[in-house]
Design a protein around this motif. Structure first.
Motif, PDB file in Angstrom:
ATOM      1  N   ASP A 101       0.683  -1.345  -0.045  1.00 22.78           N
ATOM      2  CA  ASP A 101      -0.034  -0.108   0.127  1.00 22.78           C
ATOM      3  C   ASP A 101       0.653   1.148  -0.051  1.00 22.78           C
ATOM      4  N   ASP A 102       1.860   1.065   0.719  1.00 18.33           N
ATOM      5  CA  ASP A 102       2.781   2.317   0.793  1.00 18.33           C
ATOM      6  C   ASP A 102       3.322   2.436  -0.478  1.00 18.33           C
ATOM      7  N   LEU A 103       4.005   1.377  -1.187  1.00 18.86           N
ATOM      8  CA  LEU A 103       4.580   1.481  -2.427  1.00 18.86           C
ATOM      9  C   LEU A 103       3.717   2.321  -3.480  1.00 18.86           C
ATOM     10  N   PHE A 104       2.434   2.013  -3.465  1.00 21.14           N
ATOM     11  CA  PHE A 104       1.593   2.758  -4.487  1.00 21.14           C
ATOM     12  C   PHE A 104       0.855   4.196  -4.082  1.00 21.14           C
ATOM     13  N   THR A 105       1.489   4.755  -2.878  1.00 18.94           N
ATOM     14  CA  THR A 105       0.921   5.951  -2.188  1.00 18.94           C
ATOM     15  C   THR A 105       1.934   6.958  -1.785  1.00 18.94           C
ATOM     16  N   LEU A 106       3.125   6.205  -1.480  1.00 19.62           N
ATOM     17  CA  LEU A 106       4.122   7.282  -1.171  1.00 19.62           C
ATOM     18  C   LEU A 106       4.329   8.356  -2.161  1.00 19.62           C
ATOM     19  N   PRO A 107       4.272   9.612  -1.993  1.00 18.16           N
ATOM     20  CA  PRO A 107       4.658  10.411  -3.027  1.00 18.16           C
ATOM     21  C   PRO A 107       6.024  10.299  -3.420  1.00 18.16           C
ATOM     22  N   ASP A 108       6.310  10.856  -4.731  1.00 12.17           N
ATOM     23  CA  ASP A 108       7.727  11.057  -5.251  1.00 12.17           C
ATOM     24  C   ASP A 108       8.781  10.021  -5.144  1.00 12.17           C
ATOM     25  N   LEU A 109       8.223   8.905  -5.285  1.00 15.59           N
ATOM     26  CA  LEU A 109       9.218   7.493  -5.304  1.00 15.59           C
ATOM     27  C   LEU A 109       9.866   7.847  -6.668  1.00 15.59           C
ATOM     28  N   PRO A 110      11.153   7.249  -6.857  1.00 16.92           N
ATOM     29  CA  PRO A 110      11.694   7.197  -8.050  1.00 16.92           C
ATOM     30  C   PRO A 110      11.029   6.071  -8.984  1.00 16.92           C
ATOM     31  N   PRO A 111      11.018   6.366 -10.277  1.00 19.63           N
ATOM     32  CA  PRO A 111      10.245   5.576 -11.127  1.00 19.63           C
ATOM     33  C   PRO A 111      10.742   3.951 -10.871  1.00 19.63           C
ATOM     34  N   HIS A 112       9.998   2.851 -10.994  1.00 19.40           N
ATOM     35  CA  HIS A 112      10.962   1.481 -10.999  1.00 19.40           C
ATOM     36  C   HIS A 112      11.121   1.092  -9.515  1.00 19.40           C
ATOM     37  N   THR A 113      10.664   1.927  -8.480  1.00 20.12           N
ATOM     38  CA  THR A 113      10.982   1.374  -7.029  1.00 20.12           C
ATOM     39  C   THR A 113      10.373   0.109  -6.729  1.00 20.12           C
ATOM     40  N   GLU A 114      11.054  -0.819  -6.266  1.00 18.97           N
ATOM     41  CA  GLU A 114      10.463  -1.862  -5.914  1.00 18.97           C
ATOM     42  C   GLU A 114      10.293  -2.292  -4.146  1.00 18.97           C
ATOM     43  N   LEU A 115       9.392  -3.182  -3.696  1.00 24.14           N
ATOM     44  CA  LEU A 115       9.375  -3.492  -2.517  1.00 24.14           C
ATOM     45  C   LEU A 115       9.905  -4.875  -2.004  1.00 24.14           C
ATOM     46  N   ILE A 116      11.075  -5.134  -1.416  1.00 22.01           N
ATOM     47  CA  ILE A 116      11.510  -6.453  -1.004  1.00 22.01           C
ATOM     48  C   ILE A 116      11.627  -6.414   0.460  1.00 22.01           C
ATOM     49  N   ASP A 117      10.889  -7.377   1.035  1.00 22.73           N
ATOM     50  CA  ASP A 117      10.993  -7.461   2.536  1.00 22.73           C
ATOM     51  C   ASP A 117      10.686  -6.425   3.186  1.00 22.73           C
ATOM     52  N   GLY A 118       9.667  -5.420   2.843  1.00 27.26           N
ATOM     53  CA  GLY A 118       9.436  -4.345   3.264  1.00 27.26           C
ATOM     54  C   GLY A 118      10.359  -3.125   3.394  1.00 27.26           C
ATOM     55  N   SER A 119      11.039  -3.298   2.453  1.00 27.20           N
ATOM     56  CA  SER A 119      12.371  -2.056   2.141  1.00 27.20           C
ATOM     57  C   SER A 119      12.267  -1.635   0.916  1.00 27.20           C
ATOM     58  N   LEU A 120      12.053  -0.424   0.459  1.00 22.18           N
ATOM     59  CA  LEU A 120      12.067   0.262  -0.643  1.00 22.18           C
ATOM     60  C   LEU A 120      13.420   0.052  -1.371  1.00 22.18           C
ATOM     61  N   VAL A 121      13.318  -0.645  -2.647  1.00 21.56           N
ATOM     62  CA  VAL A 121      14.621  -0.536  -3.446  1.00 21.56           C
ATOM     63  C   VAL A 121      14.702   0.168  -4.703  1.00 21.56           C
ATOM     64  N   PHE A 122      15.656   1.110  -4.704  1.00 21.52           N
ATOM     65  CA  PHE A 122      15.522   2.088  -5.783  1.00 21.52           C
ATOM     66  C   PHE A 122      16.717   1.430  -6.965  1.00 21.52           C
ATOM     67  N   VAL A 123      16.018   1.667  -8.138  1.00 25.66           N
ATOM     68  CA  VAL A 123      16.842   1.162  -9.270  1.00 25.66           C
ATOM     69  C   VAL A 123      17.744   2.142  -9.849  1.00 25.66           C
ATOM     70  N   SER A 124      18.861   1.482 -10.141  1.00 25.12           N
ATOM     71  CA  SER A 124      20.053   2.552 -10.804  1.00 25.12           C
ATOM     72  C   SER A 124      19.921   2.483 -12.292  1.00 25.12           C
ATOM     73  N   PRO A 125      20.598   3.479 -12.563  1.00 25.73           N
ATOM     74  CA  PRO A 125      20.673   3.579 -14.301  1.00 25.73           C
ATOM     75  C   PRO A 125      21.144   2.361 -14.871  1.00 25.73           C
ATOM     76  N   GLN A 126      20.348   2.002 -15.971  1.00 26.03           N
ATOM     77  CA  GLN A 126      20.427   0.499 -16.340  1.00 26.03           C
ATOM     78  C   GLN A 126      21.345   0.599 -17.790  1.00 26.03           C
ATOM     79  N   ARG A 127      22.290  -0.526 -17.989  1.00 29.41           N
ATOM     80  CA  ARG A 127      22.973  -0.422 -19.286  1.00 29.41           C
ATOM     81  C   ARG A 127      22.105  -0.746 -20.335  1.00 29.41           C
TER      82      ARG A 127
END
Length: 200
Positions: free
Chosen positions: A24-50
């Motif tokens: 629920d937080d993943l979908f409602t927290l404002p201003d999360l970077p694109p492609h943020t994931e939720l793993i075991d209750g922690s937000l994971v931000f994605v680095s620029p991709q090759r």
């Protein structure tokens, strides 16, 4: 002459709840970077991709869509809700067509996912090789592909796994270097050679 006082820059990182974040937080927290994931209750931000990462996703999406039956859809980089503390974002997913609602949709349920694909990046090796496959298997997703760059020509190698219903774990059913040919989740025949990647 006196020096101008410097202003300290401070980042406002979100402070996680005591028990971690939920989907629920993943979908409602404002201003999360694109492609943020939720793993075991922690937000994971994605680095620029090759470029390899993006082109391989394109190659697989195009190949899957070319033979996908009408009752499934091929999606890229959409959140899959596994449980209340896990919402990873596979690079490619094959989902039941009945689970696709509209263009506003932000996620799918694990029960509607037939295949999850992860293209390994340097910043996500452990998650892509260990954490995510385990979580996908536990959630009952029947098929998983792990894709990595290999060889001097930097072509994709695709490891194909199927869920063993007895152990509830993935079993390796094939390693594909130049051509990905498999019968699940539907008949697939994709050129994954270095030449095919370069043509994109």
């Amino acid at each position: 002459m006196t020096a101008e006082p410097t202003t300290a820059h401070s980042s406002r990182w979100p402070v996680p709840p005591q028990d971690g974040y939920t989907v629920d937080d993943l979908f409602t927290l404002p201003d999360l970077p694109p492609h943020t994931e939720l793993i075991d209750g922690s937000l994971v931000f994605v680095s620029p991709q090759r470029r390899f990462h993006q082109k391989t996703i394109d190659l697989l999406v195009n190949g899957l869509r070319s033979t996908a039956p009408a009752d499934v859809k091929v999606e890229r980089e959409m959140t899959v809700v596994l449980d209340r503390r896990n919402g990873p974002e596979p690079d490619v997913s094959v989902v039941r067509a009945s689970a696709v609602t509209d263009l506003e949709q932000t996620h799918f349920k694990a029960a509607d996912v037939l295949l999850a694909v992860e293209v390994v990046s340097p910043d996500s090796e452990a998650r892509d090789r260990e954490a995510k496959p385990h979580k996908y298997a536990s959630a009952g997703i029947p098929n998983f592909w792990l894709v990595e760059m290999t060889g001097t020509d930097q072509h994709p190698v695709v490891r194909v796994y199927e869920l063993d219903p007895v152990t509830k774990a993935y079993a390796l059913t094939g390693i594909h270097h130049d051509r990905l040919k498999t019968g699940v989740p539907f008949p697939v025949d994709i050129d994954v050679s270095a030449e095919a990647l370069k043509e994109l």
